[in-house]
Design a protein around this motif. Structure first.
Motif, PDB file in Angstrom:
ATOM      1  N   PRO A  96      -7.509  -0.565  14.162  1.00 25.16           N
ATOM      2  CA  PRO A  96      -8.369  -0.107  13.792  1.00 25.16           C
ATOM      3  C   PRO A  96      -8.208   1.476  12.904  1.00 25.16           C
ATOM      4  N   CYS A  97      -6.785   1.837  13.517  1.00 23.85           N
ATOM      5  CA  CYS A  97      -6.471   3.172  13.376  1.00 23.85           C
ATOM      6  C   CYS A  97      -5.389   2.926  11.892  1.00 23.85           C
ATOM      7  N   ILE A  98      -4.675   1.309  11.643  1.00 25.63           N
ATOM      8  CA  ILE A  98      -3.573   1.717  10.805  1.00 25.63           C
ATOM      9  C   ILE A  98      -4.451   1.460   9.308  1.00 25.63           C
ATOM     10  N   PHE A  99      -4.126   1.385   8.437  1.00 23.55           N
ATOM     11  CA  PHE A  99      -4.315   1.495   7.440  1.00 23.55           C
ATOM     12  C   PHE A  99      -3.107   1.173   5.558  1.00 23.55           C
ATOM     13  N   ASP A 100      -3.343   0.214   5.405  1.00 28.21           N
ATOM     14  CA  ASP A 100      -2.494  -0.260   4.195  1.00 28.21           C
ATOM     15  C   ASP A 100      -3.210  -0.651   2.687  1.00 28.21           C
ATOM     16  N   ASP A 101      -2.511  -0.408   1.297  1.00 27.92           N
ATOM     17  CA  ASP A 101      -3.548  -0.386   0.050  1.00 27.92           C
ATOM     18  C   ASP A 101      -2.435  -1.568  -0.757  1.00 27.92           C
ATOM     19  N   PHE A 102      -3.002  -2.131  -1.273  1.00 30.77           N
ATOM     20  CA  PHE A 102      -2.810  -2.884  -2.515  1.00 30.77           C
ATOM     21  C   PHE A 102      -3.568  -2.241  -3.851  1.00 30.77           C
ATOM     22  N   TYR A 103      -1.889  -2.899  -4.421  1.00 31.71           N
ATOM     23  CA  TYR A 103      -2.339  -2.200  -6.147  1.00 31.71           C
ATOM     24  C   TYR A 103      -2.367  -3.092  -7.251  1.00 31.71           C
ATOM     25  N   ASN A 104      -2.969  -4.096  -7.998  1.00 31.62           N
ATOM     26  CA  ASN A 104      -3.021  -5.290  -9.130  1.00 31.62           C
ATOM     27  C   ASN A 104      -3.164  -4.283 -10.189  1.00 31.62           C
TER      28      ASN A 104
END
Length: 327
Positions: A96-104
């Motif tokens: 829960p302390c790791i994040f990813d982001d996504f772009y469209n």
């Protein structure tokens, strides 16, 4: 450059000289497919190690960096039926302390460079260097990856047309079809003390982004209208402008509006047909020039070192600008 010298021993040809060179060929007289049949990068060829080194020596003074990238949130409603950015963040399943982001997003919805697969010569029905439209989906010829692999770095020059026009009593609305003439751009260059060099990367501030943010506060409904029926200032479609843009041999050109040229077009042709399709000169659009203009004005210096890192996507049509100016 060796290929060019074989055909033009006296140097890079002017637009007038190209017309003579192309006489009798089944191409428009302005066609400048002069870098060889296998060329995929057009005028980026002008950014030789010697040109880049000269730009570094003349422009890099104190290391100040200015971003040329408008926030990916803008414009919220892109012109020309393009979809706006969609971005979301997810928690990574590992922790829960790791994040990813996504772009469209459409690569041409915001600050971007049109690559050589974006727009061909419509009358001839071919893209740069005789690329057939039917081959765009099946080959990677002239893709943005080729420019990415070469890299974009060199001397940038800003023509702050918007500031010049207001200073000289020629104020206009950047969200109107105001045409910048070649004579006016030359006057701006003289006023700013700019002498062009072959391989320069030209930036023209028309004031669109400033006006966009003003309209967000004053009349947001106008921005929705502009998205549906685009109208904005840009360089004039004219023979004089074609000569100015061609004969100065810019490695790339860019502006701060959704199209580098005035919109709607005021002639039966688009400058995109010549810049991209016939000359191989990539076009930057919606480049964020507000901070750059302030920096140039404060320094009374309108040239700088500039870099752009296009996406390394094989066969890609365009790319986020990823551009920085250095002083």
């Amino acid at each position: 450059m060796d290929i060019v010298k074989k055909s033009f021993p006296n140097g890079l040809p002017t637009l007038a000289e190209l017309a003579e060179y192309n006489k009798g060929k089944d191409v428009p007289p302005e066609t400048a497919w002069i870098w060889g049949e296998e060329d995929d990068i057009g005028r980026i060829n002008l950014l030789t190690p010697e040109v880049v080194r000269a730009a570094q020596e003349s422009e890099l003074k104190d290391g100040k960096i200015v971003s040329l990238n408008w926030s990916l949130e803008f414009p919220r409603e892109p012109s020309f039926h393009r979809a706006p950015l969609k971005h979301h963040i997810e928690v990574h399943p590992i922790s829960p302390c790791i994040f990813d982001d996504f772009y469209n997003t459409n690569s041409q919805a915001g600050s971007q460079f049109d690559g050589l697969r974006h727009f061909g010569h419509l009358g001839m029905g071919k893209l740069y260097n005789n690329l057939d439209p039917k081959d765009v989906m099946t080959t990677t010829r002239c893709g943005i990856h080729a420019i990415s692999n070469h890299g974009i770095a060199g001397r940038g020059v800003l023509l702050d047309y918007y500031a010049w026009a207001h200073k000289n009593g020629k104020a206009y609305d950047p969200t109107s079809s105001h045409a910048m003439t070649a004579a006016d751009l030359q006057a701006v260059a003289r006023d700013q003390g700019i002498t062009f060099r072959k391989g320069d990367i030209l930036f023209i501030r028309g004031g669109y982004i400033k006006r966009y943010h003003d309209l967000e506060k004053e009349n947001p409904a106008r921005l929705t209208e502009l998205a549906k029926e685009p109208e904005f200032a840009g360089v004039q479609q004219s023979e004089e402008m074609k000569t100015f843009l061609h004969d100065n041999y810019f490695a790339a050109v860019a502006g701060d509006a959704p199209a580098f040229e005035v919109w709607p077009p005021q002639t039966p042709y688009f400058l995109h047909e010549f810049l991209l399709g016939l000359w191989g000169c990539i076009i930057g659009e919606m480049i964020y020039l507000e901070d750059l203009a302030k920096e140039c004005e404060a320094r009374q210096r309108w040239s700088f070192f500039v870099t752009s890192a296009p996406l390394n996507q094989p066969g890609g049509v365009a790319s986020f600008a990823n551009a920085l100016a250095f002083f």
